[in-house]
Design a protein around this motif. Structure first.
Motif, PDB file in Angstrom:
ATOM      1  N   ALA A   1      -5.460   7.360 -13.050  1.00  0.00           N
ATOM      2  CA  ALA A   1      -6.893   7.612 -12.885  1.00  0.00           C
ATOM      3  C   ALA A   1      -7.493   6.704 -11.817  1.00  0.00           C
ATOM      4  N   ALA A   2      -6.959   5.509 -11.690  1.00  0.00           N
ATOM      5  CA  ALA A   2      -7.425   4.558 -10.675  1.00  0.00           C
ATOM      6  C   ALA A   2      -6.238   3.701 -10.266  1.00  0.00           C
ATOM      7  N   LEU A   3      -6.351   3.086  -9.103  1.00  0.00           N
ATOM      8  CA  LEU A   3      -5.243   2.319  -8.550  1.00  0.00           C
ATOM      9  C   LEU A   3      -5.718   0.935  -8.144  1.00  0.00           C
ATOM     10  N   ARG A   4      -4.753   0.033  -8.049  1.00  0.00           N
ATOM     11  CA  ARG A   4      -4.979  -1.263  -7.432  1.00  0.00           C
ATOM     12  C   ARG A   4      -4.164  -1.324  -6.146  1.00  0.00           C
ATOM     13  N   LEU A   5      -4.626  -2.112  -5.204  1.00  0.00           N
ATOM     14  CA  LEU A   5      -3.909  -2.181  -3.937  1.00  0.00           C
ATOM     15  C   LEU A   5      -2.466  -2.624  -4.135  1.00  0.00           C
ATOM     16  N   ALA A   6      -2.232  -3.530  -5.081  1.00  0.00           N
ATOM     17  CA  ALA A   6      -0.866  -4.007  -5.306  1.00  0.00           C
ATOM     18  C   ALA A   6       0.061  -2.886  -5.749  1.00  0.00           C
ATOM     19  N   SER A   7      -0.487  -1.851  -6.400  1.00  0.00           N
ATOM     20  CA  SER A   7       0.357  -0.740  -6.853  1.00  0.00           C
ATOM     21  C   SER A   7       0.839   0.130  -5.700  1.00  0.00           C
ATOM     22  N   LEU A   8       0.290  -0.080  -4.499  1.00  0.00           N
ATOM     23  CA  LEU A   8       0.696   0.696  -3.326  1.00  0.00           C
ATOM     24  C   LEU A   8       1.848   0.035  -2.577  1.00  0.00           C
ATOM     25  N   ARG A   9       2.311  -1.098  -3.058  1.00  0.00           N
ATOM     26  CA  ARG A   9       3.359  -1.848  -2.364  1.00  0.00           C
ATOM     27  C   ARG A   9       4.548  -0.945  -2.040  1.00  0.00           C
ATOM     28  N   GLY A  10       5.026  -1.035  -0.810  1.00  0.00           N
ATOM     29  CA  GLY A  10       6.179  -0.263  -0.377  1.00  0.00           C
ATOM     30  C   GLY A  10       5.841   1.102   0.179  1.00  0.00           C
ATOM     31  N   ARG A  11       4.567   1.530   0.086  1.00  0.00           N
ATOM     32  CA  ARG A  11       4.181   2.865   0.544  1.00  0.00           C
ATOM     33  C   ARG A  11       3.735   2.837   2.002  1.00  0.00           C
TER      34      ARG A  11
ATOM     35  N   TYR B   1      -0.758  -5.759  -1.032  1.00  0.00           N
ATOM     36  CA  TYR B   1      -0.217  -4.565  -0.380  1.00  0.00           C
ATOM     37  C   TYR B   1      -0.090  -4.802   1.124  1.00  0.00           C
ATOM     38  N   PRO B   2       1.013  -5.416   1.561  1.00  0.00           N
ATOM     39  CA  PRO B   2       1.292  -5.466   2.997  1.00  0.00           C
ATOM     40  C   PRO B   2       2.006  -4.182   3.398  1.00  0.00           C
ATOM     41  N   PRO B   3       1.353  -3.265   4.101  1.00  0.00           N
ATOM     42  CA  PRO B   3       2.000  -1.977   4.405  1.00  0.00           C
ATOM     43  C   PRO B   3       3.320  -2.185   5.147  1.00  0.00           C
TER      44      PRO B   3
ATOM     45  N   THR C   1      -9.404  -4.189   7.128  1.00  0.00           N
ATOM     46  CA  THR C   1      -8.723  -3.402   6.106  1.00  0.00           C
ATOM     47  C   THR C   1      -7.331  -3.947   5.819  1.00  0.00           C
ATOM     48  N   LEU C   2      -6.571  -4.226   6.864  1.00  0.00           N
ATOM     49  CA  LEU C   2      -5.217  -4.740   6.659  1.00  0.00           C
ATOM     50  C   LEU C   2      -5.234  -6.135   6.036  1.00  0.00           C
ATOM     51  N   ALA C   3      -6.210  -6.953   6.408  1.00  0.00           N
ATOM     52  CA  ALA C   3      -6.305  -8.290   5.814  1.00  0.00           C
ATOM     53  C   ALA C   3      -6.579  -8.194   4.313  1.00  0.00           C
ATOM     54  N   ILE C   4      -7.483  -7.308   3.909  1.00  0.00           N
ATOM     55  CA  ILE C   4      -7.783  -7.139   2.485  1.00  0.00           C
ATOM     56  C   ILE C   4      -6.566  -6.587   1.746  1.00  0.00           C
ATOM     57  N   CYS C   5      -5.866  -5.645   2.359  1.00  0.00           N
ATOM     58  CA  CYS C   5      -4.649  -5.106   1.726  1.00  0.00           C
ATOM     59  C   CYS C   5      -3.640  -6.220   1.453  1.00  0.00           C
ATOM     60  N   ARG C   6      -3.413  -7.069   2.443  1.00  0.00           N
ATOM     61  CA  ARG C   6      -2.444  -8.157   2.258  1.00  0.00           C
ATOM     62  C   ARG C   6      -2.921  -9.135   1.189  1.00  0.00           C
TER      63      ARG C   6
END
Length: 304
Positions: free
Chosen positions: A177-187, A213-215, A204-209
Motif C-alpha cells: 500500500a505504501a513504500l519506503r525508499l529503502a525498500s527500493l534498494r537494488g531497483r 536507496y542508492p540507485p 532527489t538522489l541525495a535524499i534517496c541515498r
C-alpha cells in the motif's frame, strides 16, 4: 568573431566538456567545436588542450576567460535594457512553463491576462532552460522547480506536490500500500536527464541515498518512461496523476513523504514590475486549482 564566440568559449571553459557545454547552450556538439576552432584561428592561439582524458584550458584560455565573461555580461545587460522598453511598449508578457503543466493552467493564465488587456506569449521550457532564458532576459516570468540558484531572481512562495513511486502493475513491490525508499534498494531508477532541473536531480538522489536507496543504475528518459519501466521492471518517481496517464502502471505513496516537488513563479529582480506582480497570483492560483500544487504550511514551533 562576435559575442557568440565568446559565449561559446565561456561555456566550454566552465564545463570543461564540449558535450555538456553544448547541452547548456541548447545546440549540438559539432557546430560548437567549429565555433571554438574559428575563435582560436581568429585569435591565433590555442585556447583548450584536447586529449582522451578530457578538456583543459591553456594559458591563453585562462587569460581570456575573465575578459570573455565581462564582455558577455556587458552585452547581455545592454540587450536586456533594450528589450525591456520594447516589450513594455508592446504590452507583451513572455511566460515559460514546464512540459508537464496542464492545458487548463495555460488556458486560465492566458485568458485571465488577456481579459486584463495584457498580450501574452507562452513557451515550453525546463527549469534548466528557464534559468538561461531568465538570465538573458528572454522571458519575463517562469515556473521553476526547486532548488535553483536564486541570485538576481525574485521567487514566489513555493507550492508543493507529493511524489510517489511509479512501477509496472506486476512489479514485486506493487502489492504494498505504501513504500519506503529503502525498500527500493537494488531497483533501476528511470529519471529525467539532469540538465532539465540540475538542482532537483541532485536533491532527489541525495535524499534517496540518505534513506537507504542508492540507485544501482539510472536510465534517463522523458517520453519513454512507461516503456522503460516495463522493459527493465524499474521504478520512477512522479505524481499519481502522471501514473494514471500510463496504462499498466501503478502509483504507490512514500511513507513520510521524503520526496516532493516544489515550484515557484520566478522573475528577475530588475523586471518585477506591476505587470508581473499582477500575473503571479493568477499563475499560482491556476497551478493550485488544476495541477494539485499545494501551499507549504508554515513550520510549527515546538511548545515551550
Amino acid at each position: 568573431m562576435d559575442v557568440r564566440h565568446l559565449r561559446y568559449f565561456v561555456a566550454v571553459a566552465e564545463e570543461l566538456h564540449f558535450g555538456h557545454a553544448a547541452l547548456r547552450l541548447h545546440m549540438t556538439q559539432p557546430p560548437l567545436s567549429k565555433r571554438i576552432a574559428d575563435l582560436e584561428r581568429e585569435l591565433g592561439v590555442q585556447l583548450f588542450d584536447r586529449s582522451p582524458r578530457g578538456v583543459a584550458l591553456t594559458a591563453h584560455g585562462t587569460r581570456l576567460l575573465p575578459h570573455a565573461r565581462k564582455a558577455v555580461a556587458a552585452f547581455d545587460a545592454a540587450a536586456a535594457a533594450m528589450r525591456r522598453p520594447a516589450r513594455s511598449a508592446a504590452r507583451r508578457l513572455l511566460l515559460a512553463f514546464p512540459a508537464d503543466t496542464s492545458r487548463a493552467v495555460l488556458t486560465d493564465v492566458c485568458r485571465g491576462l488577456r481579459d486584463a488587456g495584457q498580450d501574452v506569449e507562452v513557451l515550453e521550457a525546463t527549469t534548466g532552460e528557464q534559468q538561461a532564458l531568465l538570465a538573458d532576459g528572454r522571458i519575463d516570468l517562469g515556473v521553476l522547480r526547486h532548488p535553483y540558484p536564486g541570485a538576481g531572481l525574485w521567487s514566489s512562495r513555493p507550492l508543493r506536490r507529493a511524489i510517489g513511486v511509479i512501477m509496472p502493475a506486476n512489479h514485486p513491490l506493487a502489492t504494498r500500500a505504501a513504500l519506503r525508499l529503502a525498500s527500493l534498494r537494488g531497483r533501476t531508477l528511470v529519471m529525467f536527464p539532469r540538465e532539465m532541473a540540475p538542482g532537483l536531480y541532485d536533491e532527489t538522489l541525495a535524499i534517496c541515498r540518505q534513506h537507504g536507496y542508492p540507485p544501482p543504475h539510472i536510465v534517463h528518459a522523458v517520453r519513454l518512461v512507461d516503456g522503460l519501466l516495463v522493459t527493465d521492471n524499474a521504478i520512477s518517481f512522479n505524481t499519481e496523476a502522471a501514473a494514471n496517464r500510463w496504462p499498466g502502471l501503478v502509483w504507490r505513496p512514500l511513507a513520510d513523504q521524503p520526496l516532493a516537488w516544489r515550484t515557484s513563479a520566478v522573475c528577475r529582480l530588475a523586471d518585477r514590475d506591476n505587470t508581473i506582480r499582477a500575473a503571479v497570483p493568477l499563475l499560482l492560483r491556476a497551478l493550485r486549482t488544476h495541477d494539485a500544487w499545494q501551499p507549504i504550511p508554515p513550520r510549527r514551533l515546538p511548545a515551550s
